[in-house]
Design a protein around this motif. Structure first.
Motif, PDB file in Angstrom:
ATOM      1  N   UNK A  19      -8.700  -0.720   7.814  1.00 63.36           N
ATOM      2  CA  UNK A  19      -7.799   0.185   8.506  1.00 63.36           C
ATOM      3  C   UNK A  19      -6.509   0.414   7.739  1.00 63.36           C
ATOM      4  N   UNK A  20      -5.968  -0.647   7.154  1.00 59.20           N
ATOM      5  CA  UNK A  20      -4.713  -0.531   6.416  1.00 59.20           C
ATOM      6  C   UNK A  20      -4.863   0.360   5.181  1.00 59.20           C
ATOM      7  N   UNK A  21      -6.007   0.295   4.523  1.00 58.23           N
ATOM      8  CA  UNK A  21      -6.195   1.082   3.293  1.00 58.23           C
ATOM      9  C   UNK A  21      -6.709   2.491   3.563  1.00 58.23           C
ATOM     10  N   UNK A  22      -6.994   2.820   4.811  1.00 56.54           N
ATOM     11  CA  UNK A  22      -7.584   4.130   5.111  1.00 56.54           C
ATOM     12  C   UNK A  22      -6.735   5.296   4.591  1.00 56.54           C
ATOM     13  N   UNK A  23      -5.403   5.304   4.783  1.00 53.68           N
ATOM     14  CA  UNK A  23      -4.628   6.441   4.258  1.00 53.68           C
ATOM     15  C   UNK A  23      -4.722   6.575   2.743  1.00 53.68           C
TER      16      UNK A  23
ATOM     17  N   UNK B   1      -6.494   9.745   0.627  1.00 52.34           N
ATOM     18  CA  UNK B   1      -5.738  10.495  -0.379  1.00 52.34           C
ATOM     19  C   UNK B   1      -6.421  10.437  -1.734  1.00 52.34           C
ATOM     20  N   UNK B   2      -6.942   9.283  -2.091  1.00 50.48           N
ATOM     21  CA  UNK B   2      -7.624   9.136  -3.377  1.00 50.48           C
ATOM     22  C   UNK B   2      -8.879   9.994  -3.431  1.00 50.48           C
ATOM     23  N   UNK B   3      -9.643  10.006  -2.339  1.00 51.54           N
ATOM     24  CA  UNK B   3     -10.857  10.818  -2.308  1.00 51.54           C
ATOM     25  C   UNK B   3     -10.519  12.300  -2.447  1.00 51.54           C
ATOM     26  N   UNK B   4      -9.468  12.736  -1.752  1.00 50.48           N
ATOM     27  CA  UNK B   4      -9.087  14.146  -1.808  1.00 50.48           C
ATOM     28  C   UNK B   4      -8.648  14.554  -3.209  1.00 50.48           C
ATOM     29  N   UNK B   5      -8.007  13.617  -3.917  1.00 51.42           N
ATOM     30  CA  UNK B   5      -7.497  13.917  -5.254  1.00 51.42           C
ATOM     31  C   UNK B   5      -8.484  13.591  -6.358  1.00 51.42           C
TER      32      UNK B   5
ATOM     33  N   UNK C  65       0.812  -1.210   0.000  1.00 54.01           N
ATOM     34  CA  UNK C  65       0.000   0.000   0.000  1.00 54.01           C
ATOM     35  C   UNK C  65       0.847   1.262   0.000  1.00 54.01           C
ATOM     36  N   UNK C  66       2.069   1.182   0.513  1.00 51.92           N
ATOM     37  CA  UNK C  66       2.943   2.356   0.519  1.00 51.92           C
ATOM     38  C   UNK C  66       3.200   2.882  -0.891  1.00 51.92           C
ATOM     39  N   UNK C  67       3.096   1.998  -1.893  1.00 50.37           N
ATOM     40  CA  UNK C  67       3.337   2.439  -3.267  1.00 50.37           C
ATOM     41  C   UNK C  67       2.088   3.058  -3.893  1.00 50.37           C
ATOM     42  N   UNK C  68       0.967   3.040  -3.172  1.00 46.94           N
ATOM     43  CA  UNK C  68      -0.288   3.566  -3.690  1.00 46.94           C
ATOM     44  C   UNK C  68      -0.781   4.800  -2.935  1.00 46.94           C
ATOM     45  N   UNK C  69      -0.135   5.124  -1.854  1.00 48.47           N
ATOM     46  CA  UNK C  69      -0.601   6.260  -1.074  1.00 48.47           C
ATOM     47  C   UNK C  69       0.373   6.602   0.028  1.00 48.47           C
ATOM     48  N   UNK C  70      -0.076   7.373   1.011  1.00 50.64           N
ATOM     49  CA  UNK C  70       0.805   7.743   2.121  1.00 50.64           C
ATOM     50  C   UNK C  70       1.281   6.501   2.871  1.00 50.64           C
ATOM     51  N   UNK C  71       2.401   6.605   3.574  1.00 57.75           N
ATOM     52  CA  UNK C  71       2.860   5.474   4.392  1.00 57.75           C
ATOM     53  C   UNK C  71       1.770   5.019   5.357  1.00 57.75           C
ATOM     54  N   UNK C  72       1.676   3.712   5.534  1.00 56.68           N
ATOM     55  CA  UNK C  72       0.635   3.138   6.395  1.00 56.68           C
ATOM     56  C   UNK C  72       1.225   2.896   7.777  1.00 56.68           C
ATOM     57  N   UNK C  73       0.720   3.546   8.819  1.00 56.21           N
ATOM     58  CA  UNK C  73       1.250   3.333  10.166  1.00 56.21           C
ATOM     59  C   UNK C  73       1.099   1.879  10.599  1.00 56.21           C
ATOM     60  N   UNK C  74       2.010   1.413  11.430  1.00 55.50           N
ATOM     61  CA  UNK C  74       1.974   0.026  11.888  1.00 55.50           C
ATOM     62  C   UNK C  74       0.679  -0.291  12.627  1.00 55.50           C
ATOM     63  N   UNK C  75       0.114   0.723  13.298  1.00 56.25           N
ATOM     64  CA  UNK C  75      -1.103   0.485  14.085  1.00 56.25           C
ATOM     65  C   UNK C  75      -2.381   0.619  13.265  1.00 56.25           C
ATOM     66  N   UNK C  76      -2.277   0.877  11.953  1.00 53.88           N
ATOM     67  CA  UNK C  76      -3.474   1.083  11.141  1.00 53.88           C
ATOM     68  C   UNK C  76      -4.398  -0.124  11.145  1.00 53.88           C
ATOM     69  N   UNK C  77      -3.799  -1.308  11.213  1.00 59.79           N
ATOM     70  CA  UNK C  77      -4.613  -2.521  11.203  1.00 59.79           C
ATOM     71  C   UNK C  77      -5.369  -2.774  12.486  1.00 59.79           C
TER      72      UNK C  77
END
Length: 356
Positions: free
Chosen positions: A306-310, A314-318, A97-109
């Motif tokens: 949770x993992x895809x939330x970032x 970002x996709x919605x904003x753009x 997911x890091x290649x598709x958007x902002x870095x995903x925090x470890x606690x996102x899941x």
């Protein structure tokens, strides 16, 4: 079999409607303006309350009632068992997911659903005309409270076995969700959602032959032809989701609304990549990449959500459709960019002309 128009009229009389059309309770895409417009046109509005706090449920109901004297349903997901966590898989997902958007925090899941008991209490306090369920059946203790308040219960099902179970549990009507439907599949067993993805017009007549409660057809219905066909196959009403999303009252992003109008049936796909639960979306670069053999498997719901939330934020904003969670059914291209009142009037007029 009762004639289709008579069946629809009986349903409307029983549930206080002018037309046998329900607005699908789409979590995240069902503002009170949309639901009120459907109700004011004679149908049943809806709130998908999966993501709503108890205060949010109360506020939505108050906002609806300030706009309409009509009826509405509130829908809740029946909770899944707690997910089995796999730290290695989640790490691979974060890297992907890091290649598709902002870095995903470890606690996102660690994202967890809202408290189901608190949501149920808020739904009952809101006093809707209808409470509906998806992903399973309400426990008897909740059903007793629903019935004690004189609220109707509509159960969403995706198979014959689920329909039989819902009728046996006391459902007042059954929402028959075909595989054409946009958004999450309502399968009681999440692991079988893709394998039991039955088309609406195969499932509907089978249930009509076996069940005695009214059936509400949903999935791939966006115009009068679909409504008439569903009623002819045994439904008493229909539920429309994607078909309302291009209306101004739906308030979805311009990019999503425009894409719906350009999406052919084969341009949608079932994916677990966004939430961990199978759902039908407009196929984009991310969902296609996530389906490749070298991509990591999605984590279970709600960990994957949770993992895809970032990325999703970002996709919605753009307005980036390649990464956006853009739920849509297979009849998306039939959705009309018109006010709800016009959509309701037109599709019911088309249906009644075909049913004469």
């Amino acid at each position: 079999m009762t004639p289709p128009r008579a069946r629809a009229e009986a349903f409307c009389h029983r549930f206080g409607l002018g037309v046998p059309i329900l607005q699908a309770p789409m979590a995240g895409a069902c503002p009170p303006e949309l639901a009120a417009a459907v109700a004011n046109a004679g149908g049943l509005g809806g709130l998908g309350a999966l993501l709503s706090t108890p205060d949010g449920i109360a506020d939505w109901a108050a906002a609806f009632r300030s706009r309409s004297n009509g009826g509405f349903q509130i829908n809740l997901w029946i909770p899944d068992p707690d997910p089995v966590r796999d730290p290695d898989l989640e790490a691979r997902q974060r890297s992907f997911l890091d290649s598709w958007g902002p870095p995903v925090p470890a606690e996102a899941g660690d994202a967890a659903p809202l408290d189901f008991a608190d949501q149920c209490a808020a739904v009952l306090a809101a006093g809707p005309a209808v409470v509906s369920s998806i992903m399973g059946l309400y426990p008897p203790s909740v059903l007793d409270q629903i019935k004690a308040q004189g609220i109707a219960w509509f159960a969403c099902v995706t198979t014959l076995a689920e329909g039989l179970a819902a009728e046996a549990a006391g459902a007042d009507a059954i929402i028959v969700q075909g595989a054409e439907a946009g958004g999450h599949r309502g399968a009681f067993d999440a692991s079988r959602a893709e394998g039991q993805a039955v088309g609406l017009f195969s499932l509907l007549p089978i249930l009509a032959d076996r069940l005695t409660v009214p059936l509400i057809a949903t999935g791939g219905i966006a115009d009068g032809r679909g409504i008439a066909a569903a009623l002819l196959l045994g439904a008493s009403a229909v539920q429309i989701g994607t078909g309302f999303l291009r209306s101004p009252e739906a308030q979805i992003s311009a990019a999503w609304a425009e894409a719906i109008g350009q999406t052919a049936p084969e341009d949608t796909m079932l994916t677990r990549a966004f939430s961990g639960r199978a759902g039908r979306t407009i196929a984009g670069a991310f969902s296609r990449a996530a389906a490749q053999a070298d991509a990591p498997q999605p984590a279970p719901y709600p960990v994957q959500r949770g993992l895809t939330a970032p990325m999703r934020a970002a996709a919605n904003a753009a307005g980036d459709m390649d990464r956006m969670q853009a739920w849509a059914g297979q009849s998306a291209k039939l959705a009309r960019p018109q006010p709800v009142s016009e959509i309701m009037r037109q599709v019911w007029a088309e249906a009644t002309a075909l049913l004469r």
